[in-house]
Design a protein around this motif. Structure first.
Motif, PDB file in Angstrom:
ATOM      1  N   VAL A 103      11.210  -4.095  -2.881  1.00 15.21           N
ATOM      2  CA  VAL A 103       9.749  -4.182  -2.709  1.00 15.21           C
ATOM      3  C   VAL A 103       9.217  -5.619  -2.630  1.00 15.21           C
ATOM      4  N   SER A 104       9.847  -6.548  -3.333  1.00 19.07           N
ATOM      5  CA  SER A 104       9.273  -7.902  -3.309  1.00 19.07           C
ATOM      6  C   SER A 104       9.377  -8.532  -1.912  1.00 19.07           C
ATOM      7  N   LYS A 105      10.311  -8.026  -1.090  1.00 21.92           N
ATOM      8  CA  LYS A 105      10.417  -8.557   0.281  1.00 21.92           C
ATOM      9  C   LYS A 105       9.260  -8.068   1.144  1.00 21.92           C
ATOM     10  N   VAL A 106       8.721  -6.916   0.777  1.00 21.29           N
ATOM     11  CA  VAL A 106       7.586  -6.356   1.525  1.00 21.29           C
ATOM     12  C   VAL A 106       6.272  -6.930   0.999  1.00 21.29           C
ATOM     13  N   SER A 107       6.198  -7.069  -0.337  1.00 20.71           N
ATOM     14  CA  SER A 107       4.916  -7.495  -0.922  1.00 20.71           C
ATOM     15  C   SER A 107       4.608  -8.963  -0.646  1.00 20.71           C
ATOM     16  N   LYS A 108       5.565  -9.693  -0.095  1.00 16.78           N
ATOM     17  CA  LYS A 108       5.252 -11.096   0.199  1.00 16.78           C
ATOM     18  C   LYS A 108       4.783 -11.307   1.650  1.00 16.78           C
ATOM     19  N   ILE A 109       4.751 -10.230   2.426  1.00 15.26           N
ATOM     20  CA  ILE A 109       4.363 -10.367   3.838  1.00 15.26           C
ATOM     21  C   ILE A 109       2.837 -10.386   3.976  1.00 15.26           C
ATOM     22  N   LYS A 110       2.351 -11.412   4.669  1.00 11.15           N
ATOM     23  CA  LYS A 110       0.905 -11.658   4.746  1.00 11.15           C
ATOM     24  C   LYS A 110       0.117 -10.452   5.280  1.00 11.15           C
ATOM     25  N   VAL A 111       0.558  -9.881   6.399  1.00 13.46           N
ATOM     26  CA  VAL A 111      -0.217  -8.786   7.003  1.00 13.46           C
ATOM     27  C   VAL A 111      -0.249  -7.546   6.103  1.00 13.46           C
ATOM     28  N   VAL A 112       0.837  -7.348   5.375  1.00 12.97           N
ATOM     29  CA  VAL A 112       0.871  -6.216   4.440  1.00 12.97           C
ATOM     30  C   VAL A 112      -0.157  -6.452   3.341  1.00 12.97           C
ATOM     31  N   ARG A 113      -0.164  -7.657   2.812  1.00  9.78           N
ATOM     32  CA  ARG A 113      -1.113  -7.979   1.733  1.00  9.78           C
ATOM     33  C   ARG A 113      -2.549  -7.852   2.229  1.00  9.78           C
ATOM     34  N   GLU A 114      -2.803  -8.330   3.449  1.00 10.36           N
ATOM     35  CA  GLU A 114      -4.183  -8.268   3.964  1.00 10.36           C
ATOM     36  C   GLU A 114      -4.651  -6.820   4.031  1.00 10.36           C
ATOM     37  N   LYS A 115      -3.754  -5.957   4.512  1.00 10.65           N
ATOM     38  CA  LYS A 115      -4.129  -4.544   4.637  1.00 10.65           C
ATOM     39  C   LYS A 115      -4.365  -3.921   3.253  1.00 10.65           C
TER      40      LYS A 115
END
Ligand code: DC
Length: 224
Positions: A103-115
């Motif tokens: 999960v930490s590889k996904v939670s660091k992605i900018k577009v994911v966080r913005e959404k």
């Protein structure tokens, strides 16, 4: 008493969600576990092979992002709000090792966080929300009326986590938590950081009851 938003941030396994659930129940507020949202996106990436061998195809994720719907529904059975991914209850699946390790590889992605941040902000618009995560007091609700930064020593957090797990050594739990602390605090996008106006709750030596009484007092002050 005024209706407020309560932002709870802190390291992994320091009891944020226990506090958040207690407060939501006490004040009849909505509880949102933002970690569950990142976990659901991670599960989607794994299921759709957007993430393979720990590597994410970010371009494909970007193209698919508007097909990922994460929501919460209250369950009478568990008396808690459960996480749904595109209409399917994934509350159990997102807690498994497959997701936890990636999960930490996904939670660091900018577009994911913005959404995710946009969804979280929309949920908090009418106040009456308790939200826990890593960037709630700093990014999601910078104007939250109450911000708590919860912490406990690494050893104590590992000891508590270890007691819930089977077949894992305490040393491995300490290592895993230490790695997650490092990932959370050093990532570029919305790292875990204490908001300047957050109240620090170090629960290393506090019982649940002592901690709750202390936090209730802060809530009452913030709701006046
Ligand atoms: O709290 P948790 O272990 O369920 O969080 C899962 C992951 O999501 C973990 O990598 C931290 C990250 N997270 C985040 O980056 N921002 C949040 N607001 C909540 C969780």
């Amino acid at each position: 008493m005024k209706k407020i938003n309560i932002a709870i941030d802190g390291h992994s396994s320091c009891g944020k969600s226990t506090i958040a659930k207690q407060l939501a129940q006490h004040f009849a507020y909505v509880y949102i576990d933002t970690g569950a949202m990142y976990r659901a996106v991670c599960l989607y990436c794994l299921q759709e092979s957007i993430m393979l061998d720990g590597l994410i195809d970010e371009e494909r994720l970007l193209r698919k992002l508007n097909q990922i719907e994460v929501s919460f529904n209250y369950s009478r059975d568990t008396n808690a709000s459960e996480t749904y991914l595109n209409g399917v209850n994934v509350d159990q699946d997102i807690r498994g090792l497959w997701v936890s390790e990636n999960v930490s590889k996904v939670s660091k992605i900018k577009v994911v966080r913005e959404k995710m941040v946009a969804i979280q902000q929309a949920i908090g618009e009418d106040k009456g929300v308790v939200m826990d995560g890593r960037d709630i007091g700093t990014v999601v609700f910078p104007d939250a009326e109450l911000k708590l930064f919860v912490t406990a020593s690494l050893e104590e957090r590992a000891r508590r986590r270890h007691a819930e797990l089977e077949g894992v050594s305490l040393e491995d739990v300490i290592k895993n938590l230490g790695d997650r602390d490092f990932d959370d605090s050093t990532r570029v996008e919305n790292p875990l950081k204490q908001a300047v106006d957050a109240i620090v709750i170090d629960n290393t030596n506090l019982s649940r009851e002592e901690q709750f009484a202390l936090i209730l007092k802060h809530c009452q002050d913030a709701m006046q």
